[in-house]
Design an enzyme around this catalytic site. Structure first.
Site, PDB file in Angstrom:
ATOM      1  N   PHE A   1       0.977  -1.374  -0.010  1.00  0.00           N
ATOM      2  CA  PHE A   1       0.144  -0.001  -0.051  1.00  0.00           C
ATOM      3  C   PHE A   1       1.045   1.301  -0.333  1.00  0.00           C
ATOM      4  O   PHE A   1       0.575   2.041   0.743  1.00  0.00           O
ATOM      5  CB  PHE A   1      -0.812  -0.274   1.187  1.00  0.00           C
TER       6      PHE A   1
ATOM      7  N   THR B   1       2.615   4.575  -3.054  1.00  0.00           N
ATOM      8  CA  THR B   1       2.230   4.969  -3.803  1.00  0.00           C
ATOM      9  C   THR B   1       1.220   4.832  -4.726  1.00  0.00           C
ATOM     10  O   THR B   1      -0.113   5.180  -5.366  1.00  0.00           O
ATOM     11  CB  THR B   1       2.951   5.865  -4.476  1.00  0.00           C
TER      12      THR B   1
ATOM     13  N   LYS C   1       8.237  -5.288 -10.629  1.00  0.00           N
ATOM     14  CA  LYS C   1       9.313  -5.380 -12.430  1.00  0.00           C
ATOM     15  C   LYS C   1      10.776  -6.485 -11.835  1.00  0.00           C
ATOM     16  O   LYS C   1      10.800  -7.430 -12.610  1.00  0.00           O
ATOM     17  CB  LYS C   1      10.152  -4.632 -13.053  1.00  0.00           C
TER      18      LYS C   1
ATOM     19  N   GLY D   1       5.166   1.860 -17.173  1.00  0.00           N
ATOM     20  CA  GLY D   1       4.574   2.621 -16.779  1.00  0.00           C
ATOM     21  C   GLY D   1       2.388   2.563 -16.725  1.00  0.00           C
ATOM     22  O   GLY D   1       2.569   1.209 -17.328  1.00  0.00           O
TER      23      GLY D   1
ATOM     24  N   ILE E   1       1.592   3.252 -20.060  1.00  0.00           N
ATOM     25  CA  ILE E   1       2.015   2.547 -22.156  1.00  0.00           C
ATOM     26  C   ILE E   1       1.487   1.201 -21.584  1.00  0.00           C
ATOM     27  O   ILE E   1       2.526   0.341 -21.613  1.00  0.00           O
ATOM     28  CB  ILE E   1       3.764   2.910 -22.289  1.00  0.00           C
TER      29      ILE E   1
ATOM     30  N   GLY F   1       9.386  12.083  -7.166  1.00  0.00           N
ATOM     31  CA  GLY F   1       8.107  10.769  -6.933  1.00  0.00           C
ATOM     32  C   GLY F   1       8.083   9.214  -7.960  1.00  0.00           C
ATOM     33  O   GLY F   1       7.363   8.824  -7.934  1.00  0.00           O
TER      34      GLY F   1
ATOM     35  N   GLU G   1      12.924   4.980  -7.320  1.00  0.00           N
ATOM     36  CA  GLU G   1      13.110   3.962  -6.859  1.00  0.00           C
ATOM     37  C   GLU G   1      13.050   4.811  -5.110  1.00  0.00           C
ATOM     38  O   GLU G   1      14.053   5.141  -4.621  1.00  0.00           O
ATOM     39  CB  GLU G   1      13.976   2.722  -6.613  1.00  0.00           C
TER      40      GLU G   1
ATOM     41  N   LYS H   1      13.516  -3.988 -16.889  1.00  0.00           N
ATOM     42  CA  LYS H   1      12.120  -4.091 -18.111  1.00  0.00           C
ATOM     43  C   LYS H   1      12.558  -4.508 -18.955  1.00  0.00           C
ATOM     44  O   LYS H   1      12.009  -5.010 -19.534  1.00  0.00           O
ATOM     45  CB  LYS H   1      12.569  -2.682 -17.492  1.00  0.00           C
TER      46      LYS H   1
HETATM   47  N1  HSE Z   1      12.186   4.255 -10.759  1.00  0.00           N
HETATM   48  C1  HSE Z   1      10.774   4.039 -12.013  1.00  0.00           C
HETATM   49  C2  HSE Z   1      11.898   4.258 -13.100  1.00  0.00           C
HETATM   50  C3  HSE Z   1       9.409   3.884 -11.922  1.00  0.00           C
HETATM   51  O1  HSE Z   1      12.620   5.668 -13.050  1.00  0.00           O
HETATM   52  O2  HSE Z   1      11.288   4.571 -13.913  1.00  0.00           O
HETATM   53  C4  HSE Z   1       9.298   3.451 -12.959  1.00  0.00           C
HETATM   54  O3  HSE Z   1       9.187   1.803 -13.521  1.00  0.00           O
END
Ligand code: HSE
Length: 328
Positions: A15, A17, A109, A138, A140, A191, A194, A209
């Site tokens: 829980f 963001t 991820k 995100g 996309i 925000g 990570e 990713k």
């Molecule tokens: N920390 C990652 C970024 C967040 O900056 O892309 C999204 O996965």
């Protein structure tokens, strides 16, 4: 006469963001879901590691539990939002959910990059759907599209920018003359970094990713330790000086190449032409470019980080999941 409507019970794991945002979407869109599927959705449990932590959303205390298995047992559908530093925990809980035949919507991820082969294997073995569009890019919708692309052709290369934090840092260092530390602080304030931002700046977030994209496109799960990403910390003042005089900009670029059935993956700091598509990707945006034998290059662009784009991708996955599991 009012008919009893079928209820779909949801557990949110984590829980932070993203978890808070998905909770809000589930609340605000419940009427929409009722109309679409003739079902009620209800969040029945929220799994958190620290039950006593102060939270921005009030009135949910009765839903909180620090027992992950109990949360899964109570639900029909699981939304995993544990995030970066909890990848082992995500794996354990997702595995448990799959074994209990509960569909999972995944956002971790790191968990998918390390354990994708294993989790997909278990999901297939147990006939349980798992959805993971929020893991890369995100908001996309890249993973769901990639799965359906290239049916009559060969995907040769996938490349682009999938880490928003490094993109913001490089932009701020280059065009606003910030130091690395100032730029990192800026990304943290937005925000998007990570909890442990070294995953972003050392290239591991982009590598996770890229591994996921390679896994879903080519069915090859590259092991994380087999690739050494380049860190932003490797950049020197000379690199930025060269950027200013050369008509190029520095970007953190991932690339997956498929040559003669061999998949090679990299994450590098590259000087890219100022007029290229990649150079135009600013701020928290990501771009994923797919190069294939017949259709050539296709680019997917949009916000790659932040609670709203990520939770929105999870919500779309949930809609897809409902359309699969609810029989008319
Ligand atoms: N920390 C990652 C970024 C967040 O900056 O892309 C999204 O996965």
């Amino acid at each position: 006469m009012v008919r009893n409507m079928r209820k779909i019970k949801i557990a949110i794991l984590g829980f932070g963001t993203v978890g808070c945002q998905i909770y809000q979407y589930l609340k605000s869109e419940s009427e929409h879901i009722r109309e679409l599927f003739q079902v009620e959705i209800e969040v029945v449990k929220i799994y958190v590691r620290d039950i006593n932590k102060e939270r921005s959303i009030k009135g949910i205390e009765f839903l909180l539990t620090d027992q992950g298995y109990d949360a899964i047992d109570a639900a029909d559908l699981i939304m995993e939002c544990i995030g970066g530093n909890g990848s082992e925990l995500s794996r354990e809980l997702v595995q448990y959910a799959i074994r209990k035949e509960k569909p999972v919507i995944l956002s971790s991820k790191k968990c998918l990059a390390f354990y994708g082969r294993e989790l997909f294997g278990e999901a297939v073995g147990n006939h349980v759907p798992i959805y993971y569009d929020a893991c890369v890019g995100g908001g996309i919708p890249i993973s769901r599209n990639l799965k359906d692309m290239g049916r009559c052709e060969q995907i040769k290369k996938i490349y682009g920018i999938v880490n928003a934090t490094s993109n913001v840092i490089l932009e701020d260092m280059s065009s606003r003359n910030m130091t690395f530390q100032e730029a990192l602080l800026q990304a943290q304030k937005q925000g998007i970094a990570e909890n442990d931002p070294s995953e972003d700046v050392d290239g591991y977030d982009a590598l996770y990713k890229a591994i996921i994209l390679a896994g879903i496109t080519f069915g090859t799960w590259i092991s994380v330790p087999s690739v050494q990403p380049e860190s932003l910390r490797d950049l020197t003042e000379g690199d930025f000086a060269q950027e200013k005089t050369s008509g190029y900009v520095i970007k953190q670029v991932f690339e997956i190449n498929c040559e003669k059935e061999t998949i090679v993956c990299s994450v590098q700091n590259r000087l890219v032409d100022k007029d290229s598509l990649i150079a135009c990707v600013k701020g928290r945006n990501n771009i994923i470019i797919i190069d294939s034998t017949e259709a050539g290059e296709r680019a997917f662009y949009g916000q790659g980080a932040g609670a709203k784009p990520t939770a929105s991708a999870m919500f779309d996955d949930m809609i897809l999941c409902l359309s699969h599991i609810i029989k008319p």
